[in-house]
Enzyme design. Structure first.
Site, mmCIF file in Angstrom:
data_model
loop_
_atom_site.group_PDB
_atom_site.id
_atom_site.type_symbol
_atom_site.label_atom_id
_atom_site.label_comp_id
_atom_site.label_asym_id
_atom_site.label_seq_id
_atom_site.Cartn_x
_atom_site.Cartn_y
_atom_site.Cartn_z
ATOM 1 N N ARG A 48 0.844 -1.180 0.000
ATOM 2 C CA ARG A 48 0.000 0.000 0.000
ATOM 3 C C ARG A 48 0.889 1.243 0.000
ATOM 4 N NH1 ARG A 48 -3.838 2.271 4.824
ATOM 5 N NH2 ARG A 48 -1.873 3.290 5.381
ATOM 6 N N TYR A 52 -2.927 11.385 6.458
ATOM 7 C CA TYR A 52 -3.204 10.024 6.916
ATOM 8 C C TYR A 52 -2.230 9.024 6.297
ATOM 9 C CZ TYR A 52 -4.644 5.321 6.768
ATOM 10 O OH TYR A 52 -4.597 3.969 6.863
ATOM 11 N N ASP A 106 -5.175 4.028 -0.150
ATOM 12 C CA ASP A 106 -6.319 4.273 0.733
ATOM 13 C C ASP A 106 -6.668 5.753 0.706
ATOM 14 O OD1 ASP A 106 -6.942 3.220 4.216
ATOM 15 O OD2 ASP A 106 -8.198 4.249 2.747
ATOM 16 N N HIS A 108 -9.126 6.949 2.286
ATOM 17 C CA HIS A 108 -9.550 7.152 3.679
ATOM 18 C C HIS A 108 -10.767 8.054 3.818
ATOM 19 C CE1 HIS A 108 -8.416 6.746 7.999
ATOM 20 N NE2 HIS A 108 -7.927 5.622 7.510
ATOM 21 N N GLU A 146 -8.966 2.078 -1.881
ATOM 22 C CA GLU A 146 -9.750 1.817 -0.662
ATOM 23 C C GLU A 146 -10.442 3.073 -0.158
ATOM 24 O OE1 GLU A 146 -7.292 0.414 2.505
ATOM 25 O OE2 GLU A 146 -8.851 0.655 4.001
ATOM 26 N N GLU A 165 -13.749 -0.999 6.274
ATOM 27 C CA GLU A 165 -13.058 -1.262 7.545
ATOM 28 C C GLU A 165 -13.811 -0.635 8.718
ATOM 29 O OE1 GLU A 165 -9.297 0.598 6.628
ATOM 30 O OE2 GLU A 165 -9.661 2.050 8.220
ATOM 31 N N ARG A 219 -13.724 -5.025 3.484
ATOM 32 C CA ARG A 219 -12.592 -4.674 4.330
ATOM 33 C C ARG A 219 -12.766 -4.978 5.813
ATOM 34 N NH1 ARG A 219 -8.094 -3.951 4.664
ATOM 35 N NH2 ARG A 219 -7.695 -1.814 5.266
ATOM 36 N N GLU A 240 -4.406 -7.340 5.020
ATOM 37 C CA GLU A 240 -3.586 -6.219 5.480
ATOM 38 C C GLU A 240 -2.715 -6.701 6.633
ATOM 39 O OE1 GLU A 240 -5.863 -2.869 6.836
ATOM 40 O OE2 GLU A 240 -4.154 -1.532 6.902
ATOM 41 N N TRP A 259 -11.716 11.898 8.428
ATOM 42 C CA TRP A 259 -10.286 11.621 8.626
ATOM 43 C C TRP A 259 -9.911 10.370 7.857
ATOM 44 C CZ3 TRP A 259 -7.881 7.383 11.240
ATOM 45 C CH2 TRP A 259 -6.485 7.515 11.288
HETATM 46 O O1 LIG Z 1 -6.507 0.676 5.827
HETATM 47 N N1 LIG Z 1 -6.147 0.875 6.979
HETATM 48 C C1 LIG Z 1 -6.553 1.905 7.679
HETATM 49 O O2 LIG Z 1 -7.278 2.787 7.188
HETATM 50 C C2 LIG Z 1 -6.123 1.958 9.109
HETATM 51 O O3 LIG Z 1 -4.799 2.387 9.208
HETATM 52 C C3 LIG Z 1 -7.034 2.826 9.955
HETATM 53 O O4 LIG Z 1 -6.748 4.189 9.742
HETATM 54 C C4 LIG Z 1 -6.812 2.490 11.409
HETATM 55 O O5 LIG Z 1 -6.908 1.105 11.579
HETATM 56 C C5 LIG Z 1 -7.845 3.184 12.266
HETATM 57 O O6 LIG Z 1 -7.696 2.783 13.603
HETATM 58 CO CO LIG Z 2 -8.162 1.970 5.396
#
Ligand SMILES: O=NC(=O)[C@@H](O)[C@H](O)[C@H](O)CO
Ligand SMILES: [Co+2]
Length: 408
Positions: A147, A159, A216, A218, A242, A268, A289, A345, A408
């Protein structure tokens, strides 16, 4: 065989973990992960105050009935706290059943469907040069899928980007800050959308066309921005993009799906099969996820994955360092047994965590394997756990440059 002992163990070897320990009338111990990053105490209380009294005296053999009892019994259903608590009970009961049977849990889930579970690691860097170092380090560690996360020009902290000095070290990024209130990060979607395609162009030029690359977003884009990013990354042939957009509005993925062939991974932060119902039945995603820890355990996640299999959707189980080694082991038993496995992951826990949790899973030549120990294959050293006090820690919050609260 009755449940006689129920303990909730909170430990913090570098980050907070909540572990449920069940002990049966025959003295068999089962462990379950109940870690919810930034809300650990809520799950610990849900377990201690509302679940423990219900478990004492229950038959430890009845995993499905216990799952249904804890899911339907409270009347108030779903949600990350409830489903993490149910997950911990579920994992512990599977751990016990495996130990009693003398079999690793994957054997109870239908046996082995593959040699090992393809893992992906996290490479990050504030700059492309730092990112390249991290990628080389992960390749040296044996990862076969990576990743990619980088800084964004104009933004101080983004992030998924750890400390460049730790570039590619096994646990170079723990998002939860040990602060009394969440730290604030800033975000600029336009700058990000301009920057990311250049990063992947550079990575493909340096590392070639074949290396499976993941990214990601996010939850930070609108559906249309997710579509734009998916399209702009098509030339770089990602394994997946992702969390391209917040997916509580599952229909939002219709926009992305209709505009790009870049594979999509979502979920996730999802804890229930109903969070995926449209995403799966309309084949709006390619990978699920959720972790076992956040989606009701092995039982809960297996239900989701069997539903997803009908629509040719595969697993991409969440495996950050805030899923404990117990939760990781539960994921690996599912990874090995289910037919529609995709990728796992693997952020790799730090040494202190692995002092507290003795694991038996292995990572060899890019593949993870749960191992052959009976049950889940993880033991908890309670005296080591007691040495690491819980410390409040929160995930960051994210605001746009004009101060507007963002995801976030
Ligand atoms: O894809 N993985 C992620 O997005 C993680 O790193 C999340 O930000 C954290 O697990 C949050 O606690
Ligand atoms: Co993620």
């Amino acid at each position: 065989m009755k449940i006689e002992g129920v303990d909730v163990i909170i430990t913090s070897p570098g980050r907070n973990f909540v572990t449920l320990k069940l002990t049966t009338s025959d003295g068999v111990v089962g462990l379950g992960d109940a870690t919810l990053n930034g809300r650990e105490l809520a799950v610990a209380s849900y377990l201690r105050d509302h679940i423990v009294p219900l478990l004492i005296g229950r038959d430890a053999d009845n995993i499905e009935d216990t799952w249904q009892y804890l899911y339907r019994g409270p009347y108030w259903r779903r949600g990350p706290v409830t489903m993490a608590a149910i997950a911990a009970v579920d994992m512990a009961l599977w751990d016990i059943k495996g130990k009693v049977a003398g079999l690793p849990v994957y054997q109870l889930l239908g046996g082995r469907s593959r040699r090992g579970a393809l893992a992906y690691g996290h490479a990050s860097g504030t700059t492309v040069d730092a990112l390249f170092i991290a990628i080389h380090n992960l390749l040296d560690d044996g990862f076969k899928a990576i990743r990619i996360q980088t800084g964004v020009p104009g933004l101080a902290k983004v992030y998924g980007v750890g400390n460049d000095q730790l570039a590619g070290q096994k646990y170079d990024y723990e998002p939860a800050g040990r602060t009394a209130v969440p730290i604030q990060e800033d975000w600029d979607t336009a700058a990000y959308l301009r920057h990311i395609p250049k990063v992947f162009e550079a990575v493909r030029a340096e590392f070639g066309a074949a290396l499976p690359l993941l990214h990601d977003a996010h939850h930070r884009l609108t559906p249309n921005q997710g579509a734009q990013l998916g399209r702009s990354l098509e030339p770089f042939d990602l394994f997946w993009l992702e969390d391209c957009t917040p997916a509580e509005n599952q229909e939002g993925l219709r926009r992305v799906r209709s505009q790009t062939t870049t594979p999509l991974a979502i979920g996730e932060v999802f804890n229930s099969i109903f969070d995926y119902q449209t995403l799966i039945t309309e084949q709006l995603i390619d990978y699920v996820r959720s972790s076992a820890t956040h989606a009701g355990g092995i039982t809960g996640l297996r239900k989701i994955m069997d539903f997803a299999a009908i629509y040719q959707i595969k697993s991409g189980i969440h495996g950050p360092t805030d899923v404990s080694p117990v939760g990781m082991a539960a994921a690996l038993h599912l990874d090995i047994a289910i037919h529609n496995f995709g990728i796992q992951e693997f952020m790799v826990h730090n040494e202190r965590t692995l002092e507290v949790f003795q694991t038996s899973y292995t990572f060899i030549d890019g593949l993870l394997d749960p191992g052959e120990n009976p049950g889940l294959g993880v033991e908890l050293d309670e005296s080591a756990a007691a040495a690491f006090e819980y410390t409040p820690a929160y995930l960051p919050v994210n605001r746009l440059l004009d101060g507007t609260m963002h995801d976030w």
